[in-house]
Design a protein around this motif. Structure first.
Motif, PDB file in Angstrom:
ATOM      1  N   ILE A   8       0.865  -1.179   0.000  1.00  0.00           N
ATOM      2  CA  ILE A   8       0.000   0.000   0.000  1.00  0.00           C
ATOM      3  C   ILE A   8       0.900   1.225   0.000  1.00  0.00           C
ATOM      4  O   ILE A   8       1.805   1.340   0.832  1.00  0.00           O
ATOM      5  N   VAL A   9       0.680   2.130  -0.926  1.00  0.00           N
ATOM      6  CA  VAL A   9       1.445   3.375  -0.993  1.00  0.00           C
ATOM      7  C   VAL A   9       0.634   4.478  -0.318  1.00  0.00           C
ATOM      8  O   VAL A   9      -0.548   4.679  -0.639  1.00  0.00           O
ATOM      9  N   TYR A  10       1.262   5.165   0.627  1.00  0.00           N
ATOM     10  CA  TYR A  10       0.600   6.236   1.371  1.00  0.00           C
ATOM     11  C   TYR A  10       1.182   7.581   0.944  1.00  0.00           C
ATOM     12  O   TYR A  10       2.385   7.826   1.089  1.00  0.00           O
ATOM     13  N   HIS A  11       0.315   8.445   0.437  1.00  0.00           N
ATOM     14  CA  HIS A  11       0.723   9.785   0.029  1.00  0.00           C
ATOM     15  C   HIS A  11       0.206  10.792   1.049  1.00  0.00           C
ATOM     16  O   HIS A  11      -0.999  10.849   1.320  1.00  0.00           O
ATOM     17  N   VAL A  12       1.112  11.583   1.622  1.00  0.00           N
ATOM     18  CA  VAL A  12       0.761  12.553   2.655  1.00  0.00           C
ATOM     19  C   VAL A  12       0.694  13.953   2.057  1.00  0.00           C
ATOM     20  O   VAL A  12       1.642  14.411   1.405  1.00  0.00           O
ATOM     21  N   ASP A  13      -0.412  14.616   2.257  1.00  0.00           N
ATOM     22  CA  ASP A  13      -0.598  16.001   1.821  1.00  0.00           C
ATOM     23  C   ASP A  13      -0.467  16.901   3.048  1.00  0.00           C
ATOM     24  O   ASP A  13      -1.240  16.773   4.007  1.00  0.00           O
ATOM     25  N   ARG A  14       0.501  17.793   3.021  1.00  0.00           N
ATOM     26  CA  ARG A  14       0.732  18.711   4.151  1.00  0.00           C
ATOM     27  C   ARG A  14      -0.259  19.877   4.042  1.00  0.00           C
ATOM     28  O   ARG A  14       0.070  20.963   3.538  1.00  0.00           O
ATOM     29  N   VAL A  15      -1.436  19.678   4.554  1.00  0.00           N
ATOM     30  CA  VAL A  15      -2.519  20.653   4.377  1.00  0.00           C
ATOM     31  C   VAL A  15      -2.200  21.970   5.065  1.00  0.00           C
ATOM     32  O   VAL A  15      -2.359  23.052   4.481  1.00  0.00           O
ATOM     33  N   ARG A  16      -1.738  21.895   6.317  1.00  0.00           N
ATOM     34  CA  ARG A  16      -1.479  23.135   7.055  1.00  0.00           C
ATOM     35  C   ARG A  16      -0.519  22.887   8.198  1.00  0.00           C
ATOM     36  O   ARG A  16      -0.598  21.871   8.879  1.00  0.00           O
ATOM     37  N   ASP A  17       0.390  23.848   8.407  1.00  0.00           N
ATOM     38  CA  ASP A  17       1.273  23.864   9.569  1.00  0.00           C
ATOM     39  C   ASP A  17       1.069  25.194  10.273  1.00  0.00           C
ATOM     40  O   ASP A  17       1.652  26.218   9.896  1.00  0.00           O
ATOM     41  N   GLY A  18       0.177  25.192  11.282  1.00  0.00           N
ATOM     42  CA  GLY A  18      -0.106  26.415  12.016  1.00  0.00           C
ATOM     43  C   GLY A  18       0.751  26.545  13.254  1.00  0.00           C
ATOM     44  O   GLY A  18       1.610  25.718  13.545  1.00  0.00           O
ATOM     45  N   ARG A  19       0.490  27.595  14.026  1.00  0.00           N
ATOM     46  CA  ARG A  19       1.269  27.814  15.246  1.00  0.00           C
ATOM     47  C   ARG A  19       0.950  26.786  16.318  1.00  0.00           C
ATOM     48  O   ARG A  19       1.808  26.415  17.113  1.00  0.00           O
ATOM     49  N   SER A  20      -0.315  26.300  16.351  1.00  0.00           N
ATOM     50  CA  SER A  20      -0.724  25.347  17.372  1.00  0.00           C
ATOM     51  C   SER A  20      -1.130  23.994  16.794  1.00  0.00           C
ATOM     52  O   SER A  20      -0.973  22.971  17.454  1.00  0.00           O
ATOM     53  N   PHE A  21      -1.677  24.000  15.590  1.00  0.00           N
ATOM     54  CA  PHE A  21      -2.210  22.785  14.984  1.00  0.00           C
ATOM     55  C   PHE A  21      -1.512  22.477  13.661  1.00  0.00           C
ATOM     56  O   PHE A  21      -1.128  23.394  12.925  1.00  0.00           O
ATOM     57  N   THR A  58      -3.656   9.498   1.777  1.00  0.00           N
ATOM     58  CA  THR A  58      -4.396   8.623   0.871  1.00  0.00           C
ATOM     59  C   THR A  58      -3.617   7.324   0.701  1.00  0.00           C
ATOM     60  O   THR A  58      -2.418   7.359   0.381  1.00  0.00           O
ATOM     61  N   GLY A  59      -4.282   6.197   0.938  1.00  0.00           N
ATOM     62  CA  GLY A  59      -3.682   4.890   0.701  1.00  0.00           C
ATOM     63  C   GLY A  59      -4.067   4.408  -0.687  1.00  0.00           C
ATOM     64  O   GLY A  59      -5.255   4.422  -1.048  1.00  0.00           O
ATOM     65  N   ILE A  60      -3.071   3.983  -1.476  1.00  0.00           N
ATOM     66  CA  ILE A  60      -3.296   3.658  -2.890  1.00  0.00           C
ATOM     67  C   ILE A  60      -2.811   2.246  -3.185  1.00  0.00           C
ATOM     68  O   ILE A  60      -1.719   1.842  -2.782  1.00  0.00           O
ATOM     69  N   GLN A  61      -3.638   1.497  -3.926  1.00  0.00           N
ATOM     70  CA  GLN A  61      -3.275   0.193  -4.475  1.00  0.00           C
ATOM     71  C   GLN A  61      -3.828   0.084  -5.889  1.00  0.00           C
ATOM     72  O   GLN A  61      -4.943   0.537  -6.159  1.00  0.00           O
ATOM     73  N   HIS A  62      -3.065  -0.528  -6.769  1.00  0.00           N
ATOM     74  CA  HIS A  62      -3.492  -0.725  -8.163  1.00  0.00           C
ATOM     75  C   HIS A  62      -3.940   0.588  -8.790  1.00  0.00           C
ATOM     76  O   HIS A  62      -4.875   0.631  -9.606  1.00  0.00           O
ATOM     77  N   GLY A  63      -3.287   1.685  -8.406  1.00  0.00           N
ATOM     78  CA  GLY A  63      -3.579   2.990  -8.993  1.00  0.00           C
ATOM     79  C   GLY A  63      -4.846   3.646  -8.508  1.00  0.00           C
ATOM     80  O   GLY A  63      -5.244   4.692  -9.026  1.00  0.00           O
ATOM     81  N   ALA A  78      -7.410   4.806  -4.993  1.00  0.00           N
ATOM     82  CA  ALA A  78      -7.460   5.072  -3.557  1.00  0.00           C
ATOM     83  C   ALA A  78      -8.295   3.998  -2.861  1.00  0.00           C
ATOM     84  O   ALA A  78      -9.418   3.711  -3.283  1.00  0.00           O
ATOM     85  N   ILE A  79      -7.746   3.398  -1.819  1.00  0.00           N
ATOM     86  CA  ILE A  79      -8.500   2.440  -1.013  1.00  0.00           C
ATOM     87  C   ILE A  79      -8.846   3.020   0.354  1.00  0.00           C
ATOM     88  O   ILE A  79      -9.703   2.483   1.061  1.00  0.00           O
ATOM     89  N   PHE A  80      -8.190   4.128   0.735  1.00  0.00           N
ATOM     90  CA  PHE A  80      -8.348   4.666   2.087  1.00  0.00           C
ATOM     91  C   PHE A  80      -8.005   6.142   2.062  1.00  0.00           C
ATOM     92  O   PHE A  80      -7.093   6.581   1.348  1.00  0.00           O
ATOM     93  N   SER A  81      -8.748   6.937   2.817  1.00  0.00           N
ATOM     94  CA  SER A  81      -8.482   8.367   2.936  1.00  0.00           C
ATOM     95  C   SER A  81      -8.618   8.784   4.393  1.00  0.00           C
ATOM     96  O   SER A  81      -9.570   8.372   5.064  1.00  0.00           O
ATOM     97  N   MET A  82      -7.673   9.576   4.874  1.00  0.00           N
ATOM     98  CA  MET A  82      -7.708   9.988   6.283  1.00  0.00           C
ATOM     99  C   MET A  82      -7.216  11.426   6.427  1.00  0.00           C
ATOM    100  O   MET A  82      -6.245  11.822   5.788  1.00  0.00           O
ATOM    101  N   SER A  83      -7.900  12.186   7.264  1.00  0.00           N
ATOM    102  CA  SER A  83      -7.405  13.476   7.720  1.00  0.00           C
ATOM    103  C   SER A  83      -7.017  13.330   9.179  1.00  0.00           C
ATOM    104  O   SER A  83      -7.764  12.734   9.968  1.00  0.00           O
ATOM    105  N   ALA A  84      -5.856  13.847   9.530  1.00  0.00           N
ATOM    106  CA  ALA A  84      -5.378  13.758  10.912  1.00  0.00           C
ATOM    107  C   ALA A  84      -4.923  15.132  11.368  1.00  0.00           C
ATOM    108  O   ALA A  84      -4.340  15.899  10.591  1.00  0.00           O
ATOM    109  N   SER A  85      -5.189  15.435  12.627  1.00  0.00           N
ATOM    110  CA  SER A  85      -4.813  16.721  13.191  1.00  0.00           C
ATOM    111  C   SER A  85      -3.896  16.510  14.379  1.00  0.00           C
ATOM    112  O   SER A  85      -4.110  15.594  15.187  1.00  0.00           O
ATOM    113  N   PHE A  86      -2.875  17.363  14.484  1.00  0.00           N
ATOM    114  CA  PHE A  86      -1.881  17.286  15.556  1.00  0.00           C
ATOM    115  C   PHE A  86      -1.878  18.624  16.297  1.00  0.00           C
ATOM    116  O   PHE A  86      -2.119  19.676  15.694  1.00  0.00           O
ATOM    117  N   HIS A  87      -1.583  18.584  17.589  1.00  0.00           N
ATOM    118  CA  HIS A  87      -1.748  19.770  18.431  1.00  0.00           C
ATOM    119  C   HIS A  87      -0.608  19.827  19.446  1.00  0.00           C
ATOM    120  O   HIS A  87      -0.213  18.812  20.022  1.00  0.00           O
TER     121      HIS A  87
END
Length: 293
Positions: A74-87, A93-98, A100-109
């Motif tokens: 599974i190839v995972y492509h990470v999109d750096r949506v935002r790098d804020g001061r706090s968040f 996106t997880g990709i197989q056979h060209g 998308a099999i999985f999509s996730m948004s994650a937030s860090f604080h």
């Protein structure tokens, strides 16, 4: 460390093949599709590797789009949506056979002081030491059936203990139970990296939520009426630091099912009663004949 947990940690140690692109594999087992908890955990690892260590995961929202093929990476492509001061926000996106099999948004604080309360208490259940292991529960169901011998003896990456008994231990049973609790813990000696413990909780969170919906209708994975089940989407909120190699109680409930879908909610408590993680999942459930609760 038991070999199953070591294998899981190896699966989570993704290969970086380009900036923000990672590759993960699945276990060398005869399975029809990739376990959803594995995909979510690997995607979270990929996101976490693009974020400064002082920013902890506080939430994720994921969709299972297609069944994963365990025979290819599974190839995972990470999109750096935002790098804020706090968040910090990442989209994976997880990709197989060209495709998308999985999509996730994650937030860090970053850590911040603020208002604090916990309105819900941990359910009163027996301590994990008094709850049979999953192997002991299963042994009571299958007895000396040689077809189950390998499963009973196989090492498991996580120690799961069903407080209320195995919901999938028999074909069908009584309806009406809309809650269940499960103790879980990984072997001691995990690295101190907080991301590892969050990722392992995400992996374990997908094991039992569908069970909770089935339980309300007296069904199980072994019921002849079952035709299809799958996780559709998955959301988690991480409230405080915890260690996945210490006992946690995963209490789950299902408030609704309909239109071939079911909703399950879960709360993970530390052994001392602190609410550490909240989980919500909607799943697909198809049965050959429908009986309403």
């Amino acid at each position: 460390m038991n070999p199953a947990l070591k294998e899981l940690l190896d699966l989570l140690d993704l290969e970086q093949i380009e900036l923000d692109i990672f590759r993960g594999r699945s276990p060398a087992e005869q399975i029809q599709r990739v376990f959803g908890g594995q995909v979510a955990a690997q995607a979270l690892v990929a996101a976490g590797r693009t974020v400064p260590a002082e920013r902890a995961v506080h939430s994720l929202h994921a969709y299972f789009i297609r069944p994963g093929d365990p025979s290819v990476p599974i190839v995972y492509h990470v999109d750096r949506v935002r790098d804020g001061r706090s968040f910090t926000t990442r989209r994976v996106t997880g990709i197989q056979h060209g495709k998308a099999i999985f999509s996730m948004s994650a937030s860090f604080h970053i850590h911040e002081e603020g208002l604090a309360h916990q309105a819900v208490g941990m359910p009163a259940v027996p301590p994990p030491e008094e709850v049979p292991t999953i192997q002991e529960r299963l042994q009571a169901v299958v007895g000396d059936d040689p077809n189950w011998r390998d499963l009973l003896s196989r090492p498991r990456p996580v120690d799961l203990r069903y407080v209320n008994g195995l919901p999938w231990g028999s074909g069908e049973g009584e309806t009406g139970a809309t809650e269940q609790s499960v103790w879980f813990r990984y072997d001691e000696g995990l690295p101190d990296d907080p991301l590892i413990h969050v990722v392992l909780a995400a992996y374990a969170s997908d094991f039992t939520l569908v069970d909770t919906v089935l339980l309300a209708h007296g069904l199980s994975w072994r019921s002849p009426r079952m035709t299809a089940t799958a996780s559709l989407d998955h959301a988690m909120w991480f409230h405080r630091p915890f260690r996945a190699d210490q006992w946690m109680l995963y209490h789950q409930e299902t408030p609704w099912a309909g239109n071939a879908r079911g909703l399950a909610r879960g709360q993970m408590f530390t052994a001392s009663g602190e609410l550490a993680v909240s989980v919500v999942q909607e799943c697909l459930i198809r049965v050959s004949d429908v009986t309403k609760l």
